[in-house]
Scaffold this active site. Structure first.
Site, short mmCIF file in Angstrom:
data_model
loop_
_atom_site.label_atom_id
_atom_site.label_comp_id
_atom_site.label_asym_id
_atom_site.label_seq_id
_atom_site.Cartn_x
_atom_site.Cartn_y
_atom_site.Cartn_z
CD GLU A 65 90.19 47.79 86.45
OE1 GLU A 65 90.80 48.01 87.52
OE2 GLU A 65 89.21 48.48 86.07
CG HIS A 96 88.23 49.44 81.74
ND1 HIS A 96 89.23 49.11 82.62
CD2 HIS A 96 87.81 50.68 82.12
CE1 HIS A 96 89.40 50.08 83.49
NE2 HIS A 96 88.54 51.03 83.22
#
Ligand code: RNT
Ligand code: ZN
Length: 436
Positions: A230, A266
């Site tokens: 991630e 993000h």
């Protein structure tokens, strides 16, 4: 409170309205039922975990705010809360654990010492509920993460510590998947980055790549374990550089056939992860989603029915890639009832998928291919007032979970019967510790 007859009548009406568009509501419900959402245990206790009785989220570029009473402080409390959440959701979920949530039984177990036995009671709990587990190494809230570098640390002792930790999470994850008969996704997110302009971005990225290669040198069957990585654009205290950027992990995942985890908080605020799904799936087999809601920054607000979640669901359904996209939630709000926060986000995510499943995609694609952009836009807007809520209500009804606003009452009841009592018990025991 709506009675069964009303819900059924409204559903019948919805079935007719969607049928007029060539869409089967029954089929949409059947397809929705196959979607399992991975519930992130950390919404239940503000990412504290059970390493020590008073553990708190620390550092790592993530932050939780709010002090709503009755947060889960023990494994039993957290499980009870999550069971409550699941009782208010139609369909089947999964549970997503972090390594700090082990059943450590008041023993001090450092991250490089965790073993399957610390998670066996979670596996047994999940087996009883008939659900799968997903897992995550915890590379934050630890003294070895305090200087902002873990797997990309230039301190070899620190880097090795975290490599060992992540290796162990993969072994534990594989055992979870094996015992439960459904692969565990072990997702690696690290906070590594720097507040101010770094000189040696390259050096840290070389180290991160090296650490990942070491971590992944051990192989596990895909039926037991899937690995994902991630990325993040920035965090608090890592504003100027994040080592594990999107480009870094995209390159790593494509080259090494790993899953890419896309977290909706993000990226640049106007960037939507929904748009990335069909790009990445040309090059990797599967994705993991961390469905979240960033407000101005990666703030991990409770997911709401916004454009972002709609696009995510639409892109997955339109491209027919449900089997290649794993859906998990990732937000933590301690300012409202935490069980309520869980349920709102999970229900909204289901609703977004239902909305996408009720779309006359074939008709819209035909408009597009014949240049009828006015018709495409007009129908997209008309769909927003179609009765998809009635279809979701009916889905809840046939799953014997509260329909519509009825779930609010259930949470209010739990607040009075469990959370308030828990909060006063907690403050009593703190007073006792303090007076000792
Ligand atoms: C942090 C990442 C990560 C965490 C969880 C707790 O920015 O989103 O996924 O939220 O691992
Ligand atoms: Zn995330």
């Amino acid at each position: 409170m709506k009675n069964r007859k009303t819900i059924e009548a409204e559903y019948k009406n919805a079935v007719e309205q969607y049928a007029a568009l060539g869409v089967s509501a029954d089929k949409a419900i059947a397809d929705l039922d196959k979607i399992n959402i991975s519930l992130h245990c950390w919404q239940g206790d503000d990412v504290a975990g059970f390493e020590t009785p008073d553990a708190e989220l620390g550092g790592g570029g993530i932050q939780v705010t709010g002090n709503h009473h009755g947060k889960a402080k023990t494994i039993e409390q957290l499980r009870k809360d999550i069971e409550k959440v699941m009782s208010l959701l139609p369909g089947k979920q999964r549970i997503n654990l972090h390594a700090i949530y082990g059943d450590f039984k008041s023993e001090k177990i450092d991250r490089d010492q965790i073993e399957v036995k610390h998670f066996q009671s979670w596996i047994d709990w999940a087996r009883n509920l008939g659900i799968g587990i997903d897992f995550n190494p915890t590379c934050f809230s630890h003294p070895f993460a305090d200087d902002g570098f873990t797997l990309s640390s230039k301190n070899e002792m620190v880097r090795n510590f975290w490599v060992e930790h992540v290796k162990r999470t993969r072994r534990i994850g594989a055992e979870m998947g094996k015992q439960l008969g459904t692969p565990t996704i072990n997702n690696i997110w690290i906070p590594d980055g720097s507040k101010d302009t770094p000189i040696d971005r390259n050096g840290h990225r070389i180290l991160l790549k090296k650490s990942l290669d070491e971590i992944f040198s051990e192989e596990f069957p895909k039926e037991y374990l899937k690995d994902s990585v991630e990325s993040k654009l920035f965090g608090i205290g890592s504003e100027s550089m994040v080592v594990g950027s999107h480009e870094f992990y995209m390159g790593y995942a494509v080259k090494n056939n790993k899953l890419i985890c896309l977290d909706s908080g993000h990226f640049h605020p106007t960037e939507q992860i929904g748009d990335k799904i069909s790009s990445l799936l040309q090059f990797v087999e599967e994705l993991l989603l961390h469905v979240s809601r960033g407000v101005r920054w990666d703030s991990d607000h409770v997911v709401t029915f916004n454009d972002e979640i709609q696009l995510i669901a639409q892109e997955i359904i339109r491209a027919n890639v449900l089997e290649r996209v794993n859906i998990g939630l990732d937000y933590f709000d301690g300012s409202i009832n935490r069980i309520g926060a869980f349920v709102i986000g999970a229900r909204v995510t289901q609703l977004a998928f239902l909305y996408a499943l009720l779309e006359p995609t074939k008709m819209l694609r035909e408009f597009e291919e014949s240049g009828k952009y006015f018709e495409r836009l007009a129908f997209l807007e008309l769909l927003k007032t179609k009765p998809f809520g009635a279809v979701y209500d009916y889905y809840c009804l046939i799953n014997n979970v509260p329909v519509g606003e009825d779930y609010i009452k259930e949470i209010q009841k739990y607040e009075v019967e469990v959370l308030i009592k828990r909060a006063s018990a907690n403050s009593l025991s703190t007073e006792m510790v303090e007076s000792n």
